[in-house]
Design an enzyme around this catalytic site. Sequence first.
Site, mmCIF file in Angstrom:
data_model
loop_
_atom_site.group_PDB
_atom_site.id
_atom_site.type_symbol
_atom_site.label_atom_id
_atom_site.label_comp_id
_atom_site.label_asym_id
_atom_site.label_seq_id
_atom_site.Cartn_x
_atom_site.Cartn_y
_atom_site.Cartn_z
ATOM 1 N N SER A 41 0.844 -1.199 0.000
ATOM 2 C CA SER A 41 0.000 0.000 0.000
ATOM 3 C C SER A 41 0.879 1.247 0.000
ATOM 4 O O SER A 41 1.687 1.441 0.917
ATOM 5 C CB SER A 41 -0.898 0.013 1.240
ATOM 6 O OG SER A 41 -1.472 1.299 1.365
ATOM 7 N N HIS A 60 -1.294 -1.316 -4.104
ATOM 8 C CA HIS A 60 -2.570 -1.004 -3.444
ATOM 9 C C HIS A 60 -2.657 0.506 -3.229
ATOM 10 O O HIS A 60 -1.762 1.120 -2.641
ATOM 11 C CB HIS A 60 -2.622 -1.749 -2.112
ATOM 12 C CG HIS A 60 -3.909 -1.650 -1.375
ATOM 13 N ND1 HIS A 60 -5.007 -2.435 -1.657
ATOM 14 C CD2 HIS A 60 -4.289 -0.853 -0.349
ATOM 15 C CE1 HIS A 60 -5.995 -2.142 -0.829
ATOM 16 N NE2 HIS A 60 -5.587 -1.160 -0.023
ATOM 17 N N ASP A 115 -4.911 3.456 -1.702
ATOM 18 C CA ASP A 115 -5.992 3.763 -0.762
ATOM 19 C C ASP A 115 -6.555 5.144 -1.036
ATOM 20 O O ASP A 115 -5.900 6.153 -0.790
ATOM 21 C CB ASP A 115 -5.467 3.692 0.675
ATOM 22 C CG ASP A 115 -5.185 2.265 1.108
ATOM 23 O OD1 ASP A 115 -6.114 1.444 1.067
ATOM 24 O OD2 ASP A 115 -4.025 1.966 1.471
ATOM 25 N N MET A 160 -9.249 7.806 0.039
ATOM 26 C CA MET A 160 -10.124 8.171 1.176
ATOM 27 C C MET A 160 -10.650 9.585 0.964
ATOM 28 O O MET A 160 -9.911 10.464 0.512
ATOM 29 C CB MET A 160 -9.333 8.116 2.485
ATOM 30 C CG MET A 160 -8.640 6.795 2.746
ATOM 31 S SD MET A 160 -7.924 6.777 4.399
ATOM 32 C CE MET A 160 -6.876 5.309 4.287
ATOM 33 N N HIS A 209 -8.430 0.795 -3.711
ATOM 34 C CA HIS A 209 -9.331 0.555 -2.581
ATOM 35 C C HIS A 209 -10.039 1.862 -2.264
ATOM 36 O O HIS A 209 -9.458 2.784 -1.689
ATOM 37 C CB HIS A 209 -8.487 0.058 -1.392
ATOM 38 C CG HIS A 209 -9.273 -0.164 -0.134
ATOM 39 N ND1 HIS A 209 -8.650 -0.369 1.088
ATOM 40 C CD2 HIS A 209 -10.611 -0.236 0.106
ATOM 41 C CE1 HIS A 209 -9.586 -0.545 2.023
ATOM 42 N NE2 HIS A 209 -10.765 -0.458 1.453
ATOM 43 N N MET A 213 -12.271 4.027 -0.270
ATOM 44 C CA MET A 213 -12.941 4.244 1.020
ATOM 45 C C MET A 213 -13.674 5.580 0.899
ATOM 46 O O MET A 213 -13.262 6.604 1.462
ATOM 47 C CB MET A 213 -11.904 4.242 2.146
ATOM 48 C CG MET A 213 -11.419 2.836 2.482
ATOM 49 S SD MET A 213 -9.886 2.810 3.391
ATOM 50 C CE MET A 213 -8.717 2.877 2.026
ATOM 51 N N MET A 243 -11.307 -6.188 5.749
ATOM 52 C CA MET A 243 -10.479 -5.300 6.561
ATOM 53 C C MET A 243 -10.097 -6.032 7.849
ATOM 54 O O MET A 243 -10.959 -6.597 8.535
ATOM 55 C CB MET A 243 -11.234 -4.017 6.931
ATOM 56 C CG MET A 243 -11.570 -3.089 5.782
ATOM 57 S SD MET A 243 -10.172 -2.502 4.785
ATOM 58 C CE MET A 243 -9.121 -1.708 6.003
ATOM 59 N N ASP A 266 -6.529 -6.703 4.540
ATOM 60 C CA ASP A 266 -5.960 -5.355 4.521
ATOM 61 C C ASP A 266 -5.961 -4.762 5.915
ATOM 62 O O ASP A 266 -7.025 -4.577 6.504
ATOM 63 C CB ASP A 266 -6.798 -4.476 3.566
ATOM 64 C CG ASP A 266 -6.180 -3.105 3.356
ATOM 65 O OD1 ASP A 266 -5.078 -2.841 3.855
ATOM 66 O OD2 ASP A 266 -6.835 -2.294 2.663
HETATM 67 O O1 LIG Z 1 -6.929 0.463 3.697
HETATM 68 C C1 LIG Z 1 -6.042 0.799 4.455
HETATM 69 C C2 LIG Z 1 -6.360 1.634 5.649
HETATM 70 O O2 LIG Z 1 -7.721 1.855 5.730
HETATM 71 C C3 LIG Z 1 -4.604 0.430 4.141
HETATM 72 O O3 LIG Z 1 -4.565 -0.318 2.959
HETATM 73 C C4 LIG Z 1 -3.937 -0.331 5.259
HETATM 74 O O4 LIG Z 1 -3.962 0.391 6.440
HETATM 75 C C5 LIG Z 1 -2.517 -0.731 4.897
HETATM 76 O O5 LIG Z 1 -1.606 -0.205 5.758
HETATM 77 P P1 LIG Z 1 -0.865 -1.044 6.923
HETATM 78 O O6 LIG Z 1 -0.273 -2.266 6.269
HETATM 79 O O7 LIG Z 1 0.134 -0.077 7.429
HETATM 80 O O8 LIG Z 1 -1.915 -1.415 7.943
HETATM 81 FE FE LIG Z 2 -6.488 -0.460 1.780
#
Ligand SMILES: O=C(CO)[C@H](O)[C@H](O)COP(=O)(O)O
Ligand SMILES: [Fe+2]
Length: 226
Positions: free
Chosen positions: A10, A34, A36, A38, A67, A69, A138, A176
Amino acid sequence: MSPKTIIAPSILAADFSRLADEVGAIEGAADWVHVDVMDNHFVPNLTIGLPVVQSLRKATTIPFDVHLMITDPERWAPGYAEAGAHNVTFHAEACENPVALAKTLRAAGAKAGLAIDRDTSVEPYLELLPYIDTVLIMTIKAGFGGQKFMPEMLDKVRDVRRRVSAKDLSVRIEVDGGIAADTIAQAAEAGADAFVAGTAVYGADDPAEAIRKLRALAEAALPSHD
Ligand SMILES: O=C(CO)[C@H](O)[C@H](O)COP(=O)(O)O
Ligand SMILES: [Fe+2]
Protein backbone atom coordinates in the site's frame (compact mmCIF):
# COMPACT_ATOMS: atom_id res chain seq x y z
CA MET A 1 -2.14 -18.05 -14.92
CA SER A 2 -2.53 -15.71 -11.96
CA PRO A 3 0.02 -16.10 -9.17
CA LYS A 4 -0.99 -18.22 -6.18
CA THR A 5 -0.22 -15.48 -3.69
CA ILE A 6 -0.68 -11.77 -4.27
CA ILE A 7 1.36 -9.25 -2.31
CA ALA A 8 -0.03 -5.73 -2.69
CA PRO A 9 2.07 -3.02 -1.02
CA SER A 10 0.00 0.00 0.00
CA ILE A 11 1.43 3.33 -1.05
CA LEU A 12 -0.39 4.86 1.92
CA ALA A 13 2.85 4.15 3.80
CA ALA A 14 5.10 5.49 1.01
CA ASP A 15 6.62 8.97 0.68
CA PHE A 16 3.91 10.88 -1.23
CA SER A 17 6.47 13.39 -2.54
CA ARG A 18 8.25 10.60 -4.46
CA LEU A 19 5.42 8.26 -5.44
CA ALA A 20 6.84 7.17 -8.80
CA ASP A 21 10.18 6.24 -7.18
CA GLU A 22 8.42 4.48 -4.33
CA VAL A 23 6.44 2.37 -6.80
CA GLY A 24 9.66 1.77 -8.76
CA ALA A 25 11.20 0.30 -5.58
CA ILE A 26 8.69 -2.58 -5.63
CA GLU A 27 8.75 -3.20 -9.40
CA GLY A 28 9.53 -6.88 -10.03
CA ALA A 29 8.65 -7.90 -6.48
CA ALA A 30 5.03 -6.78 -5.95
CA ASP A 31 2.02 -8.30 -7.72
CA TRP A 32 -0.26 -5.28 -7.31
CA VAL A 33 0.16 -1.73 -6.00
CA HIS A 34 -2.57 -1.00 -3.44
CA VAL A 35 -3.91 2.54 -3.70
CA ASP A 36 -5.99 3.76 -0.76
CA VAL A 37 -8.46 6.43 -1.81
CA MET A 38 -10.12 8.17 1.18
CA ASP A 39 -12.59 11.04 0.99
CA ASN A 40 -12.95 12.29 4.59
CA HIS A 41 -16.61 11.24 4.47
CA PHE A 42 -16.67 7.46 4.41
CA VAL A 43 -13.57 7.49 6.63
CA PRO A 44 -12.14 10.40 8.66
CA ASN A 45 -9.04 10.75 6.52
CA LEU A 46 -8.19 12.23 3.13
CA THR A 47 -5.59 10.78 0.77
CA ILE A 48 -5.38 10.80 -3.02
CA GLY A 49 -7.82 10.64 -5.89
CA LEU A 50 -8.23 10.08 -9.59
CA PRO A 51 -5.64 12.60 -10.93
CA VAL A 52 -2.87 10.94 -8.91
CA VAL A 53 -3.92 7.49 -10.09
CA GLN A 54 -4.02 8.69 -13.72
CA SER A 55 -0.49 10.12 -13.44
CA LEU A 56 0.99 7.24 -11.49
CA ARG A 57 -0.50 4.70 -13.90
CA LYS A 58 2.01 5.94 -16.52
CA ALA A 59 4.96 5.42 -14.14
CA THR A 60 4.71 1.64 -13.68
CA THR A 61 3.51 -1.59 -15.23
CA ILE A 62 2.42 -3.09 -11.88
CA PRO A 63 -1.36 -3.61 -11.79
CA PHE A 64 -3.23 -1.13 -9.58
CA ASP A 65 -5.42 -2.40 -6.78
CA VAL A 66 -7.57 0.62 -5.97
CA HIS A 67 -9.33 0.56 -2.58
CA LEU A 68 -12.08 3.16 -2.52
CA MET A 69 -12.94 4.24 1.02
CA ILE A 70 -15.46 6.77 -0.25
CA THR A 71 -19.16 7.51 -0.19
CA ASP A 72 -21.00 7.38 -3.51
CA PRO A 73 -18.70 4.82 -5.17
CA GLU A 74 -21.17 4.56 -8.07
CA ARG A 75 -20.13 8.04 -9.10
CA TRP A 76 -16.36 7.61 -8.87
CA ALA A 77 -15.44 3.95 -9.28
CA PRO A 78 -15.87 3.72 -13.08
CA GLY A 79 -13.30 6.53 -13.52
CA TYR A 80 -10.65 4.40 -11.83
CA ALA A 81 -11.42 1.52 -14.18
CA GLU A 82 -11.10 3.89 -17.13
CA ALA A 83 -7.78 5.12 -15.70
CA GLY A 84 -6.46 1.57 -16.06
CA ALA A 85 -6.89 0.13 -12.57
CA HIS A 86 -6.74 -3.67 -12.55
CA ASN A 87 -9.03 -3.97 -9.51
CA VAL A 88 -11.49 -1.41 -8.27
CA THR A 89 -12.73 -2.24 -4.79
CA PHE A 90 -15.61 -0.36 -3.17
CA HIS A 91 -17.07 -0.72 0.30
CA ALA A 92 -20.23 -2.76 0.87
CA GLU A 93 -21.28 -0.21 3.52
CA ALA A 94 -21.18 2.63 0.95
CA CYS A 95 -22.95 0.94 -1.94
CA GLU A 96 -26.67 0.40 -2.46
CA ASN A 97 -26.37 -2.12 -5.28
CA PRO A 98 -23.00 -3.89 -5.23
CA VAL A 99 -23.93 -6.28 -8.06
CA ALA A 100 -24.83 -3.40 -10.40
CA LEU A 101 -21.58 -1.57 -9.63
CA ALA A 102 -19.56 -4.77 -10.06
CA LYS A 103 -21.15 -5.27 -13.48
CA THR A 104 -20.33 -1.67 -14.43
CA LEU A 105 -16.70 -2.13 -13.39
CA ARG A 106 -16.34 -5.39 -15.27
CA ALA A 107 -17.85 -3.77 -18.37
CA ALA A 108 -15.25 -1.00 -18.03
CA GLY A 109 -12.47 -3.61 -18.07
CA ALA A 110 -11.62 -3.86 -14.37
CA LYS A 111 -12.00 -6.60 -11.78
CA ALA A 112 -14.64 -5.76 -9.20
CA GLY A 113 -13.82 -5.87 -5.50
CA LEU A 114 -16.15 -5.71 -2.52
CA ALA A 115 -14.63 -4.49 0.77
CA ILE A 116 -16.03 -5.34 4.20
CA ASP A 117 -15.07 -3.06 7.08
CA ARG A 118 -14.36 -4.13 10.66
CA ASP A 119 -17.92 -3.74 11.96
CA THR A 120 -19.68 -5.37 9.00
CA SER A 121 -20.65 -9.03 8.79
CA VAL A 122 -19.89 -10.92 5.57
CA GLU A 123 -23.01 -13.06 5.83
CA PRO A 124 -25.36 -10.83 3.75
CA TYR A 125 -22.77 -10.62 0.97
CA LEU A 126 -21.96 -14.31 0.49
CA GLU A 127 -24.72 -14.65 -2.12
CA LEU A 128 -23.07 -11.92 -4.21
CA LEU A 129 -19.75 -13.74 -4.63
CA PRO A 130 -20.46 -14.97 -8.20
CA TYR A 131 -20.56 -11.32 -9.31
CA ILE A 132 -17.38 -10.25 -7.51
CA ASP A 133 -13.71 -10.90 -8.35
CA THR A 134 -12.15 -9.95 -5.00
CA VAL A 135 -13.47 -9.73 -1.47
CA LEU A 136 -11.36 -7.43 0.68
CA ILE A 137 -11.70 -8.14 4.38
CA MET A 138 -10.48 -5.30 6.56
CA THR A 139 -8.35 -6.59 9.44
CA ILE A 140 -8.49 -3.12 11.04
CA LYS A 141 -11.06 -0.32 11.00
CA ALA A 142 -10.67 1.37 7.60
CA GLY A 143 -9.16 4.85 7.59
CA PHE A 144 -5.53 4.80 8.66
CA GLY A 145 -2.36 2.83 8.03
CA GLY A 146 -0.12 1.51 10.78
CA GLN A 147 -2.89 -0.02 12.91
CA LYS A 148 -2.72 -3.30 14.82
CA PHE A 149 -3.95 -6.43 13.01
CA MET A 150 -7.22 -7.84 14.41
CA PRO A 151 -7.11 -11.66 14.29
CA GLU A 152 -10.82 -11.85 15.14
CA MET A 153 -11.54 -10.62 11.59
CA LEU A 154 -10.22 -13.92 10.24
CA ASP A 155 -13.53 -15.66 10.94
CA LYS A 156 -14.89 -13.61 8.03
CA VAL A 157 -12.03 -14.83 5.84
CA ARG A 158 -12.88 -18.43 6.80
CA ASP A 159 -16.58 -17.87 6.01
CA VAL A 160 -15.81 -16.44 2.57
CA ARG A 161 -13.24 -19.17 1.83
CA ARG A 162 -15.75 -21.87 2.73
CA ARG A 163 -18.33 -20.41 0.34
CA VAL A 164 -15.78 -19.87 -2.45
CA SER A 165 -14.57 -23.46 -2.14
CA ALA A 166 -18.08 -24.93 -1.84
CA LYS A 167 -19.27 -23.16 -4.98
CA ASP A 168 -15.92 -23.50 -6.77
CA LEU A 169 -15.83 -19.74 -7.42
CA SER A 170 -12.88 -17.82 -8.77
CA VAL A 171 -12.75 -15.10 -6.10
CA ARG A 172 -9.63 -13.66 -4.48
CA ILE A 173 -9.79 -13.13 -0.73
CA GLU A 174 -7.71 -10.11 0.23
CA VAL A 175 -6.83 -8.96 3.73
CA ASP A 176 -5.96 -5.36 4.52
CA GLY A 177 -4.61 -3.82 7.69
CA GLY A 178 -1.68 -4.69 9.93
CA ILE A 179 -0.35 -7.41 7.63
CA ALA A 180 3.32 -8.03 8.49
CA ALA A 181 5.78 -10.88 9.05
CA ASP A 182 4.14 -11.79 12.35
CA THR A 183 0.52 -11.78 11.06
CA ILE A 184 0.51 -12.88 7.42
CA ALA A 185 0.66 -16.62 8.13
CA GLN A 186 -2.55 -16.52 10.22
CA ALA A 187 -4.36 -14.75 7.41
CA ALA A 188 -3.09 -17.25 4.84
CA GLU A 189 -4.10 -20.20 7.01
CA ALA A 190 -7.59 -18.72 7.32
CA GLY A 191 -7.89 -18.69 3.53
CA ALA A 192 -6.67 -15.31 2.30
CA ASP A 193 -4.64 -15.33 -0.90
CA ALA A 194 -4.02 -11.61 -1.43
CA PHE A 195 -2.27 -9.50 1.18
CA VAL A 196 -2.07 -5.73 1.44
CA ALA A 197 0.96 -4.48 3.36
CA GLY A 198 1.77 -0.81 3.79
CA THR A 199 3.93 -0.24 6.85
CA ALA A 200 5.57 -3.67 6.60
CA VAL A 201 6.82 -2.90 3.08
CA TYR A 202 7.43 0.85 2.98
CA GLY A 203 8.66 0.95 6.58
CA ALA A 204 11.36 -1.62 5.71
CA ASP A 205 14.90 -0.67 4.64
CA ASP A 206 14.51 -2.83 1.54
CA PRO A 207 10.85 -2.90 0.36
CA ALA A 208 11.47 -5.56 -2.32
CA GLU A 209 13.11 -7.87 0.21
CA ALA A 210 10.23 -7.28 2.64
CA ILE A 211 7.80 -8.38 -0.09
CA ARG A 212 9.81 -11.56 -0.78
CA LYS A 213 9.77 -12.44 2.93
CA LEU A 214 6.02 -11.83 3.21
CA ARG A 215 5.38 -13.99 0.16
CA ALA A 216 7.48 -16.84 1.54
CA LEU A 217 5.68 -16.70 4.90
CA ALA A 218 2.25 -16.66 3.23
CA GLU A 219 3.04 -19.49 0.84
CA ALA A 220 4.43 -21.66 3.62
CA ALA A 221 1.11 -21.24 5.46
CA LEU A 222 -1.38 -21.38 2.56
CA PRO A 223 -3.70 -24.37 2.74
CA SER A 224 -4.64 -26.03 -0.51
CA HIS A 225 -8.02 -24.76 -1.70
CA ASP A 226 -8.36 -27.51 -4.30
O1 LIG B 1 -6.93 0.46 3.70
C1 LIG B 1 -6.04 0.80 4.45
C2 LIG B 1 -6.36 1.63 5.65
O2 LIG B 1 -7.72 1.86 5.73
C3 LIG B 1 -4.60 0.43 4.14
O3 LIG B 1 -4.56 -0.32 2.96
C4 LIG B 1 -3.94 -0.33 5.26
O4 LIG B 1 -3.96 0.39 6.44
C5 LIG B 1 -2.52 -0.73 4.90
O5 LIG B 1 -1.61 -0.20 5.76
P1 LIG B 1 -0.87 -1.04 6.92
O6 LIG B 1 -0.27 -2.27 6.27
O7 LIG B 1 0.13 -0.08 7.43
O8 LIG B 1 -1.92 -1.41 7.94
FE1 LIG C 1 -6.49 -0.46 1.78
